[in-house]
Scaffold this active site. Structure first.
Site, mmCIF file in Angstrom:
data_model
loop_
_atom_site.group_PDB
_atom_site.id
_atom_site.type_symbol
_atom_site.label_atom_id
_atom_site.label_comp_id
_atom_site.label_asym_id
_atom_site.label_seq_id
_atom_site.Cartn_x
_atom_site.Cartn_y
_atom_site.Cartn_z
ATOM 1 N N TYR A 147 0.758 -0.965 -0.032
ATOM 2 C CA TYR A 147 -0.076 0.433 0.328
ATOM 3 C C TYR A 147 0.945 0.663 -0.167
ATOM 4 O O TYR A 147 0.756 2.393 -0.760
ATOM 5 C CB TYR A 147 -0.853 -0.262 1.187
ATOM 6 C CG TYR A 147 -1.891 0.710 1.060
ATOM 7 C CD1 TYR A 147 -3.246 1.441 -0.192
ATOM 8 C CD2 TYR A 147 -2.032 2.243 2.139
ATOM 9 C CE1 TYR A 147 -4.395 2.268 0.861
ATOM 10 C CE2 TYR A 147 -2.816 3.189 2.159
ATOM 11 C CZ TYR A 147 -4.159 2.995 1.545
ATOM 12 O OH TYR A 147 -4.716 4.491 1.998
ATOM 13 N N ASN A 176 -5.983 9.503 8.138
ATOM 14 C CA ASN A 176 -7.668 8.744 8.849
ATOM 15 C C ASN A 176 -9.260 9.062 8.774
ATOM 16 O O ASN A 176 -8.730 10.075 9.235
ATOM 17 C CB ASN A 176 -6.854 8.230 10.072
ATOM 18 C CG ASN A 176 -6.152 7.355 9.621
ATOM 19 O OD1 ASN A 176 -5.091 7.571 9.811
ATOM 20 N ND2 ASN A 176 -5.944 5.589 10.592
ATOM 21 N N ASN A 192 -14.022 -1.092 13.532
ATOM 22 C CA ASN A 192 -14.493 -2.335 14.192
ATOM 23 C C ASN A 192 -14.697 -2.041 15.460
ATOM 24 O O ASN A 192 -16.214 -2.031 16.048
ATOM 25 C CB ASN A 192 -12.745 -2.450 13.821
ATOM 26 C CG ASN A 192 -12.592 -3.519 13.050
ATOM 27 O OD1 ASN A 192 -13.392 -4.115 12.275
ATOM 28 N ND2 ASN A 192 -11.053 -3.194 13.292
HETATM 29 P P1 NAD Z 1 -12.655 2.054 0.595
HETATM 30 O O1 NAD Z 1 -11.460 0.615 0.177
HETATM 31 O O2 NAD Z 1 -13.892 2.351 0.990
HETATM 32 O O3 NAD Z 1 -12.769 2.704 -0.707
HETATM 33 C C1 NAD Z 1 -11.468 1.920 -2.366
HETATM 34 C C2 NAD Z 1 -13.003 1.438 -3.507
HETATM 35 O O4 NAD Z 1 -11.779 0.741 -4.545
HETATM 36 C C3 NAD Z 1 -13.495 0.148 -2.970
HETATM 37 O O5 NAD Z 1 -14.915 1.108 -3.673
HETATM 38 C C4 NAD Z 1 -13.074 -0.734 -4.341
HETATM 39 O O6 NAD Z 1 -14.373 -1.322 -3.914
HETATM 40 C C5 NAD Z 1 -12.424 -0.271 -4.937
HETATM 41 N N1 NAD Z 1 -11.387 -0.574 -5.211
HETATM 42 C C6 NAD Z 1 -9.978 -1.288 -5.457
HETATM 43 N N2 NAD Z 1 -9.572 -2.200 -6.188
HETATM 44 C C7 NAD Z 1 -9.900 -1.523 -7.347
HETATM 45 C C8 NAD Z 1 -9.260 -1.856 -8.653
HETATM 46 N N3 NAD Z 1 -8.210 -2.204 -8.632
HETATM 47 N N4 NAD Z 1 -10.299 -1.041 -9.705
HETATM 48 C C9 NAD Z 1 -11.074 -0.422 -9.269
HETATM 49 N N5 NAD Z 1 -11.848 -0.161 -8.202
HETATM 50 C C10 NAD Z 1 -10.789 -0.585 -6.961
HETATM 51 O O7 NAD Z 1 -11.622 3.024 0.558
HETATM 52 P P2 NAD Z 1 -11.800 4.246 1.211
HETATM 53 O O8 NAD Z 1 -11.296 4.966 2.431
HETATM 54 O O9 NAD Z 1 -12.898 4.931 0.574
HETATM 55 O O10 NAD Z 1 -10.593 5.184 0.315
HETATM 56 C C11 NAD Z 1 -10.544 5.781 -1.362
HETATM 57 C C12 NAD Z 1 -9.450 5.908 -1.469
HETATM 58 O O11 NAD Z 1 -8.744 7.043 -0.414
HETATM 59 C C13 NAD Z 1 -8.079 5.009 -1.539
HETATM 60 O O12 NAD Z 1 -7.320 5.442 -2.715
HETATM 61 C C14 NAD Z 1 -7.012 5.202 -0.486
HETATM 62 O O13 NAD Z 1 -6.133 4.690 -0.683
HETATM 63 C C15 NAD Z 1 -7.553 6.606 -0.136
HETATM 64 N N6 NAD Z 1 -7.370 7.006 1.182
HETATM 65 C C16 NAD Z 1 -8.610 6.583 1.941
HETATM 66 C C17 NAD Z 1 -7.666 6.835 3.971
HETATM 67 C C18 NAD Z 1 -8.804 6.493 5.006
HETATM 68 O O14 NAD Z 1 -9.172 7.037 6.119
HETATM 69 N N7 NAD Z 1 -10.450 6.358 4.708
HETATM 70 C C19 NAD Z 1 -6.935 7.590 3.884
HETATM 71 C C20 NAD Z 1 -6.112 7.397 2.902
HETATM 72 C C21 NAD Z 1 -6.151 7.617 1.483
HETATM 73 N N1 UDP Z 2 -6.868 -0.749 15.679
HETATM 74 C C1 UDP Z 2 -6.756 -1.835 16.454
HETATM 75 N N2 UDP Z 2 -8.484 -1.904 16.892
HETATM 76 C C2 UDP Z 2 -9.081 -2.553 15.846
HETATM 77 C C3 UDP Z 2 -8.194 -2.226 14.473
HETATM 78 C C4 UDP Z 2 -7.480 -0.941 14.159
HETATM 79 O O1 UDP Z 2 -6.535 -0.906 17.843
HETATM 80 O O2 UDP Z 2 -9.890 -3.290 15.819
HETATM 81 C C5 UDP Z 2 -5.831 -0.277 15.804
HETATM 82 C C6 UDP Z 2 -4.499 -0.661 14.656
HETATM 83 O O3 UDP Z 2 -3.787 -0.870 14.743
HETATM 84 C C7 UDP Z 2 -3.884 1.038 14.517
HETATM 85 C C8 UDP Z 2 -4.897 1.954 14.365
HETATM 86 O O4 UDP Z 2 -5.581 1.209 14.793
HETATM 87 O O5 UDP Z 2 -2.451 1.729 15.225
HETATM 88 C C9 UDP Z 2 -5.386 2.420 13.516
HETATM 89 O O6 UDP Z 2 -5.616 1.225 12.685
HETATM 90 P P1 UDP Z 2 -6.647 1.522 11.115
HETATM 91 O O7 UDP Z 2 -6.777 0.186 9.976
HETATM 92 O O8 UDP Z 2 -8.364 1.790 10.872
HETATM 93 O O9 UDP Z 2 -5.509 2.610 9.920
HETATM 94 P P2 UDP Z 2 -3.751 2.239 10.466
HETATM 95 O O10 UDP Z 2 -3.831 1.673 10.966
HETATM 96 O O11 UDP Z 2 -4.115 2.595 8.513
HETATM 97 O O12 UDP Z 2 -4.073 4.066 9.930
#
Ligand code: NAD
Ligand code: UDP
Length: 314
Positions: A147, A176, A192
């Protein structure tokens, strides 16, 4: 009156993507939502299918795609560590080949492309809070690398396309983000904890719970992304989009328990490898250039998210 644009949203059936679809359909744009439904769901966009300015196409971004378009939000990629680690080769491929395909499409159309990058490009940061000029501390061969390195490479591609092919690109580093439309079994901490609390099950803290994150509510993020897309061609970013209020995971667990008045216990499980210890965005750049900062505090955003999950989980 805003001008009506044709906007492609990859990953549009996911958590952020479907909320973005809602916002841009409501603003009157023509939205093409592309998704392979790996972590997204048709349920998230079902209500939009009746709109004449919304189109859904099941498609994998690893395969080239062609359409007429003015703007592209490239969001396709699983964001939950559990899901992006299930098939790490596919995760890297999605980020890298997906970015190439979408950048080629942007160049062909002379369209703007906004790349959804991530705070994970900073890895387990040695600098705190994280500013855009920090290069990060990323393990290239760990369980998060598919990732982190995939997203870092996508940023590189965006910048190189902007130099070599004059692509109009925008990079946002998202911290996040939580809110309605996260999947109940998504694996990320906010969903979660809320789902466990609503089911009166144990909330599992990984490690001691003193690792921190800074949680941003979805609506704040959407404002930032849309403002970023509207900036002039000379501004590419990267720019951090996140809420600078930092919480320990143990504090988050306690808040969720208190807000749900649940009988759930908080229990402790082993910390996964390479889990970042601290994370907080420096948002000075976003404030200056986008005139943006988040306005929704964690308790308010959690209340809205709990309300959403209450209907999903029971
Ligand atoms: P999510 O998993 O809910 O959404 C991702 C979407 O992409 C899903 O609908 C999935 O089916 C689709 N997808 C995955 N692989 C694909 C592919 N090969 N072709 C077409 N579609 C595909 O996650 P999200 O939280 O909505 O994240 C959206 C974007 O934002 C991602 O790129 C993620 O890396 C980025 N992002 C999210 C967060 C967050 O906290 N939510 C933080 C940092 C970056
Ligand atoms: N985490 C946790 N319990 C859970 C899921 C996640 O304690 O059920 C912790 C995880 O280890 C991390 C933080 O919460 O330290 C955020 O996790 P998340 O997967 O949401 O996002 P990221 O680690 O990618 O920031």
């Amino acid at each position: 009156m805003i001008s009506r644009k044709r906007i492609l949203i990859t990953g549009g059936a996911g958590f952020i993507g479907s909320n973005l679809c809602d916002r841009l359909v409501r603003d009157g744009h023509y939205i093409i939502c592309l998704d392979n439904l790996y972590t997204g769901s048709k349920d998230n966009i079902e209500h939009l299918l009746e709109f004449p300015n919304f189109e859904f196409i099941v498609h994998d971004v690893v395969t080239p795609f062609n359409c007429k378009v003015d703007e592209i939000y490239n969001l396709a990629c699983p964001a939950s560590p559990y899901y992006y680690q299930l098939d790490p080769i596919k995760t890297t491929t999605t980020s890298v080949v997906g970015a190439i395909n979408m950048l080629d499409l942007a160049v062909k159309n002379n369209a703007k492309l906004l790349q959804a990058s991530t705070s994970e490009v900073y890895g387990d940061p040695l600098v705190h809070p994280q500013k855009e000029d920090y290069w990060g501390n990323v393990n290239p061969v760990g369980i998060r690398s598919c990732y982190d390195e995939g997203k870092r490479c996508a940023e590189t591609l965006c910048i190189d396309y902007s130099i070599q092919k004059k692509a109009k690109i925008k990079i946002v580093r998202i911290f996040n983000t939580y809110g309605p439309r996260m999947m109940p079994n998504d694996g990320r901490v906010v969903s979660n904890f809320i789902v466990a609390a609503l089911k009166n099950e144990d909330l599992e803290i990984y490690g001691e719970g003193d690792q921190t994150r800074s949680f941003q509510y979805i609506d704040d993020l959407l404002d930032g992304m849309i403002k970023m897309m509207a900036t002039g061609d000379e501004f590419t970013g990267p720019v951090n989009l996140g809420n600078p209020n930092e919480f320990k995971i143990s504090e988050l667990a306690q808040m969720v328990v208190d807000m749900n008045e649940t009988n759930s216990n908080i229990i402790y499980k082993p910390l996964p490898g390479d889990d970042p210890k601290r994370r907080r965005p420096d948002i000075t750049l976003a404030k200056e250039v986008l005139n943006w900062e988040p306005s929704i505090v964690l308790s308010e955003g959690l209340a809205k998210t709990i309300e959403y999950f209450r209907n999903k989980v029971r």
